[in-house]
Design an enzyme around this catalytic site. Sequence first.
Site, PDB file in Angstrom:
ATOM      1  N   GLY A 168      38.975  50.172  32.982  1.00  9.31           N
ATOM      2  CA  GLY A 168      38.320  48.866  32.998  1.00  9.31           C
ATOM      3  C   GLY A 168      37.630  48.649  31.656  1.00  9.31           C
ATOM      4  O   GLY A 168      37.909  49.356  30.675  1.00  9.31           O
ATOM      5  N   HIS A 196      38.897  25.152   7.358  1.00  8.01           N
ATOM      6  CA  HIS A 196      40.026  25.941   6.858  1.00  8.01           C
ATOM      7  C   HIS A 196      39.570  26.770   5.656  1.00  8.01           C
ATOM      8  O   HIS A 196      38.863  26.243   4.804  1.00  8.01           O
ATOM      9  CB  HIS A 196      41.160  25.012   6.421  1.00  8.01           C
ATOM     10  CG  HIS A 196      42.293  25.750   5.779  1.00  8.01           C
ATOM     11  ND1 HIS A 196      43.176  26.516   6.513  1.00  8.01           N
ATOM     12  CD2 HIS A 196      42.668  25.879   4.472  1.00  8.01           C
ATOM     13  CE1 HIS A 196      44.048  27.061   5.680  1.00  8.01           C
ATOM     14  NE2 HIS A 196      43.755  26.697   4.442  1.00  8.01           N
TER      15      HIS A 196
HETATM   16  P1  AMP Z   1      35.477  48.224  35.920  1.00 11.58           P
HETATM   17  O1  AMP Z   1      35.368  47.679  37.311  1.00 11.58           O
HETATM   18  O2  AMP Z   1      35.875  47.223  34.861  1.00 11.58           O
HETATM   19  O3  AMP Z   1      34.275  49.032  35.518  1.00 11.58           O
HETATM   20  O4  AMP Z   1      36.683  49.273  35.972  1.00 11.58           O
HETATM   21  C1  AMP Z   1      36.710  50.432  36.774  1.00 11.58           C
HETATM   22  C2  AMP Z   1      38.179  50.829  36.964  1.00 11.58           C
HETATM   23  O5  AMP Z   1      38.245  52.134  37.532  1.00 11.58           O
HETATM   24  C3  AMP Z   1      38.916  49.892  37.900  1.00 11.58           C
HETATM   25  O6  AMP Z   1      40.032  49.341  37.220  1.00 11.58           O
HETATM   26  C4  AMP Z   1      39.373  50.805  39.060  1.00 11.58           C
HETATM   27  O7  AMP Z   1      40.651  50.475  39.544  1.00 11.58           O
HETATM   28  C5  AMP Z   1      39.388  52.195  38.419  1.00 11.58           C
HETATM   29  N1  AMP Z   1      39.238  53.311  39.363  1.00 11.58           N
HETATM   30  C6  AMP Z   1      38.389  53.405  40.432  1.00 11.58           C
HETATM   31  N2  AMP Z   1      38.522  54.618  41.074  1.00 11.58           N
HETATM   32  C7  AMP Z   1      39.489  55.329  40.393  1.00 11.58           C
HETATM   33  C8  AMP Z   1      40.088  56.644  40.530  1.00 11.58           C
HETATM   34  N3  AMP Z   1      39.715  57.517  41.495  1.00 11.58           N
HETATM   35  N4  AMP Z   1      41.045  57.024  39.632  1.00 11.58           N
HETATM   36  C9  AMP Z   1      41.426  56.182  38.644  1.00 11.58           C
HETATM   37  N5  AMP Z   1      40.894  54.937  38.459  1.00 11.58           N
HETATM   38  C10 AMP Z   1      39.937  54.503  39.309  1.00 11.58           C
END
Ligand code: AMP
Length: 476
Positions: free
Chosen positions: A192, A453
């Site tokens: 994320g 520009h």
């Molecule tokens: P954010 O919500 O932008 O902070 O992103 C967190 C990310 O972590 C999200 O895209 C989730 O899908 C991912 N995520 C949550 N749990 C897991 C896990 N166990 N393994 C891999 N990715 C995960």
Amino acid sequence: MAENFDVIVIGGGPGGYVAAIRCAQLGLNTACIDDQSNKEGKPSLGGTCLNVGCIPSKALLDSSEQYHRLQHQFSAHGITAENVSMDVTKMQQRKAEIVSSLTGGIGVLFKANKVTSIYGRGRLMAENHVAVLDPESGELSQTISAPNIILATGSKPVELPSIPFDGEFIVDSTGALDFDRVPSRLGVIGAGVIGLELGSVWNRLGSEVVLLEAMDEFLAAADHQIARDAARQFKKQGLDIRLGAMVKKVSSTPNGLQLSYTQKGEEHSIEVDRVVVAVGRKPATEGLLAADCEVSLDNRGFIEVDDHCQTAETGVWAIGDAVRGPMLAHKSSEEGVAVAERIAGGFGHVDFNTVPWVIYTAPEIAWVGKTENELKADGIPVKTGVFPFAATGRAKAMEDTAGMVKVIAHAETDRVLGVHIIGPHVSELIAECVVAMSFHASSEDLARIVHAHPTLSEAVHEAALAVEKRAIHKFG
Ligand code: AMP
Ligand code: FAD
């Protein structure tokens, strides 16, 4: 007897401190309670954002970006440098100084505005009272009261039960901002916003970075076209992003840590030196509410509020990461201002449809409004205009041509419904698009505005022209 204020704010992050200052500007006798301290154990205002979030991450993103450019991009300008090195201790010192000057600045702003700053842990009691507890011992230090109380306690990193933080090798975002040396192999769980930003920092400094993301789709919240381009750019930079990879456990090996994950039903593992868990954040509301107050939490711990940030209890408001909506500093601040103005008897308003999102990678990604995929799913007819930075003189002069601007307008009314950008300095370019959408502009309005520009903003102008297939510097 409890000391009485007009307003008590619990939490001194960008939601709480901004709300407190605005209340004071409006003539309200205001106290702000915050429990955050720095490494020396001294109170440190500014919340997650200033202490362990937006600001330190951007300081490291900037340092690592300069280092990376000097090594990989300056030669195109005819600049070469030998024996380039990165002093991680100095980089971390610079970050710490920026944080300390900004957090100290909030204290100065509080004094200037006559906000009473209280170091402690606030707990909402019945009948508009707040107990202030010592953050270390948990002992009651004082009780204060006010007819209006704003809860702005923010959020905390989510910990995976099977992969507990150990503060050194398995860390959250705070730990990843504090590495004292560049790990050779870094595993990031979650691709994320935070995972990508912190993964980029250490990748640019020399770590081999693998990001493991549970979802099959990369950057699901972004426009698909922009997310596809971002995935291509990040791959080119050496970020190894594995999608559909659900991490299950981390175990120690003689040479580091083994990260085990499943992907398409198969078991996989990688070996790394450190692990950053960046799987999201949760509201910091544990222990905030006494049993007899009427404020309610939802099943994920968010404080329940209406569209005006009013909780179920009269005179108690809640804002920022602790309530519904995007976990963004500027969203928290704007809710804080709106609540202060409502308390003072005025009109407070936040336009949730035009909250900008930014990912501070290189290239940066920024957007406002809806994505093309969302609009199509809602059955809204759209027309789009796309313009690449490679076709602008300024991006070429900067040797920074990756990315594009995409303007999405309603097919019939021409009203701009979303703008999505990937490219150089787009965290700044998005502001024009936020203004345009806030004033309900059409793509033609944007197209008729004179843009200087040569600037990167010409790509926004050309993308707006491209909605009606009349971009000047683009064929096809
Ligand atoms: P954010 O919500 O932008 O902070 O992103 C967190 C990310 O972590 C999200 O895209 C989730 O899908 C991912 N995520 C949550 N749990 C897991 C896990 N166990 N393994 C891999 N990715 C995960
Ligand atoms: P917070 O900033 O979390 O502040 C809450 C404060 O309240 C904290 O000081 C906390 O200790 C205190 N507190 C909690 N409970 C109590 C209590 N009971 N009594 C007293 N005090 C209490 N957002 C962006 O918009 N742009 C970015 O670039 C960005 N980058 C980020 C990078 C990272 C690594 C992280 C972790 C976050 C980032 N964010 C970014 C998110 C941003 O930091 C948050 O959205 C923002 O800080 C939320 O503000 P807030 O005031 O609601 O809460």
